[in-house]
Design a protein around this motif. Structure first.
Motif, PDB file in Angstrom:
ATOM      1  N   GLY A  28      69.393  -7.964  76.121  1.00  0.00           N
ATOM      2  CA  GLY A  28      67.997  -7.694  75.839  1.00  0.00           C
ATOM      3  C   GLY A  28      67.790  -7.723  74.336  1.00  0.00           C
ATOM      4  O   GLY A  28      68.172  -8.686  73.661  1.00  0.00           O
ATOM      5  N   ASP A  29      67.212  -6.648  73.798  1.00  0.00           N
ATOM      6  CA  ASP A  29      67.011  -6.536  72.358  1.00  0.00           C
ATOM      7  C   ASP A  29      68.179  -5.842  71.668  1.00  0.00           C
ATOM      8  O   ASP A  29      68.087  -5.518  70.484  1.00  0.00           O
ATOM      9  CB  ASP A  29      65.718  -5.773  72.059  1.00  0.00           C
ATOM     10  CG  ASP A  29      64.493  -6.531  72.532  1.00  0.00           C
ATOM     11  OD1 ASP A  29      64.512  -7.770  72.486  1.00  0.00           O
ATOM     12  OD2 ASP A  29      63.509  -5.874  72.955  1.00  0.00           O
ATOM     13  N   TRP A  30      69.248  -5.593  72.383  1.00  0.00           N
ATOM     14  CA  TRP A  30      70.466  -5.060  71.789  1.00  0.00           C
ATOM     15  C   TRP A  30      71.386  -6.229  71.434  1.00  0.00           C
ATOM     16  O   TRP A  30      71.358  -7.270  72.092  1.00  0.00           O
ATOM     17  CB  TRP A  30      71.198  -4.132  72.755  1.00  0.00           C
ATOM     18  CG  TRP A  30      70.490  -2.851  73.071  1.00  0.00           C
ATOM     19  CD1 TRP A  30      69.167  -2.564  72.895  1.00  0.00           C
ATOM     20  CD2 TRP A  30      71.081  -1.679  73.637  1.00  0.00           C
ATOM     21  NE1 TRP A  30      68.893  -1.289  73.313  1.00  0.00           N
ATOM     22  CE2 TRP A  30      70.039  -0.720  73.774  1.00  0.00           C
ATOM     23  CE3 TRP A  30      72.365  -1.343  74.044  1.00  0.00           C
ATOM     24  CZ2 TRP A  30      70.271   0.555  74.297  1.00  0.00           C
ATOM     25  CZ3 TRP A  30      72.603  -0.082  74.566  1.00  0.00           C
ATOM     26  CH2 TRP A  30      71.556   0.859  74.688  1.00  0.00           C
ATOM     27  N   THR A  31      72.209  -6.041  70.413  1.00  0.00           N
ATOM     28  CA  THR A  31      73.193  -7.050  70.031  1.00  0.00           C
ATOM     29  C   THR A  31      74.580  -6.426  70.066  1.00  0.00           C
ATOM     30  O   THR A  31      74.824  -5.402  69.403  1.00  0.00           O
ATOM     31  CB  THR A  31      72.922  -7.608  68.618  1.00  0.00           C
ATOM     32  OG1 THR A  31      71.601  -8.146  68.572  1.00  0.00           O
ATOM     33  CG2 THR A  31      73.921  -8.703  68.278  1.00  0.00           C
ATOM     34  N   LEU A  32      75.469  -7.023  70.851  1.00  0.00           N
ATOM     35  CA  LEU A  32      76.859  -6.581  70.915  1.00  0.00           C
ATOM     36  C   LEU A  32      77.650  -7.397  69.899  1.00  0.00           C
ATOM     37  O   LEU A  32      77.581  -8.625  69.898  1.00  0.00           O
ATOM     38  CB  LEU A  32      77.422  -6.763  72.321  1.00  0.00           C
ATOM     39  CG  LEU A  32      76.548  -6.231  73.465  1.00  0.00           C
ATOM     40  CD1 LEU A  32      77.250  -6.396  74.800  1.00  0.00           C
ATOM     41  CD2 LEU A  32      76.182  -4.767  73.227  1.00  0.00           C
TER      42      LEU A  32
END
Length: 333
Positions: A109-113
């Motif tokens: 989603g709007d998270w970045t790993l």
């Protein structure tokens, strides 16, 4: 103080105000008559089973029994800083992230790993800047699994103390078994005054690459692996500064990433035997002048809250706190 002795004390908050910035007063001790009052200001991050959780701007949480409240109200967001460049939290969070670009990343989603073989938490943590596209509890399981597949500890980087920051997410991380390991301040300043400092920059050498000597002074890793060199070299426009020392190790070093209007300062380190000679100021000034030449006008840096020497140096350069950032680690059972 949010409450004055002459004002009427009322509790004007409810559980419906979770997520808002509040100011509360509560009584400590067995009774109002014999107890003392204490105040707390921060984001109301939960109100469950008669207990309020308020997260202060530095990320510390305060638990308050509902029965001890004598006053409470919603208050406006913290007033804007009176010095330094204006910046929203999302803008600055993205600028700081671009200065530590990972070897591998994946969107949730709007998270970045982000993963980089374990070198720096900033390049090996999830950066949540919006909606993960699923319930947070499910997203956190995905984060744990992603890092486990790479034999890395699972970290989530969060922020508190600025409008639009992540106090609610911090509280949720805590509820799901994640524990805060490291906290630091993100500070900002106007760039031109740093470049105008009366510092001797004649001995400061600037380079586009971190050579072996620079890395020997940095010492934030066990081995100068390709991952270390790649992360350090990442960013829109990266500069490395060094001042010659003895034994093939610089007396002082620094790193700057120029990114549009922003110049980020990192890895400013000085030989302990060479401190209090103005070397850190010389390094910062030389890097600031190069960043000004590239069109930057604002500066940022990150400093751990217990690093009193660095904080005093940056205070003198005009840096002011913008927000705090934290790394939460999954506390495996």
């Amino acid at each position: 103080m949010e409450f004055t002795g002459g004002g009427r004390l009322e509790v004007r908050i409810t559980s419906a105000d979770v997520g808002k910035r509040v100011s509360v007063r509560c009584v400590t001790g067995e009774s109002a008559a014999g107890g003392k009052y204490t105040d707390a200001v921060g984001v109301l991050t939960s109100w469950d089973s008669g207990v309020l959780l308020i997260t202060r701007k530095d990320g510390e949480s305060v638990r308050i029994a509902e029965s001890s409240l004598v006053a409470g109200k919603v208050v406006p967001a913290a007033p804007a800083r009176r010095r330094g460049p204006s910046a929203t939290f999302p803008e600055l969070a993205r600028a700081t992230a671009r200065a530590w670009q990972p070897l591998e990343s994946e969107a949730l989603g709007d998270w970045t790993l982000r993963a980089s073989g374990g070198f720096t938490r900033r390049a090996n943590s999830a950066l949540p800047l919006g909606d993960p596209g699923m319930p947070t509890a499910e997203a956190l399981i995905r984060v744990r699994d992603w890092y486990a597949a790479r034999s890395l500890p699972a970290y989530v980087q969060t922020a508190t103390g600025a409008e639009g920051a992540q106090e609610l997410l911090c509280a949720e991380l805590d509820r799901h078994g994640w524990r805060r390991e490291v906290s630091a301040e993100v500070r900002v300043a106007a760039l031109a005054p740093i470049g105008d400092l009366d510092a001797d920059v004649s001995a400061v050498l600037l380079s586009r690459t971190a050579d072996d000597a620079w890395l020997r002074r940095y010492q934030r890793f066990e081995e100068a692996s390709p991952a270390v060199r790649s992360v350090l070299a990442s960013g829109p426009s990266v500069w490395f500064a060094s001042v010659a020392g003895t034994g093939g190790v610089p007396a002082a070093i620094g790193r700057c990433v120029v990114d549009g209007r922003w110049a980020g300062f990192m890895a400013v380190e000085v030989d302990p035997d060479q401190r209090r000679r103005g070397l850190a100021t010389s390094v910062m000034t030389a890097l600031a002048r190069r960043a000004l030449d590239e069109g930057a006008s604002a500066a940022w840096l990150q400093v751990e809250t217990e690093n009193d020497g660095a904080r005093a140096l940056y205070d003198g350069m005009g840096f002011a706190a913008h927000h705090h950032y934290h790394h939460y680690r999954w506390a495996e059972a």
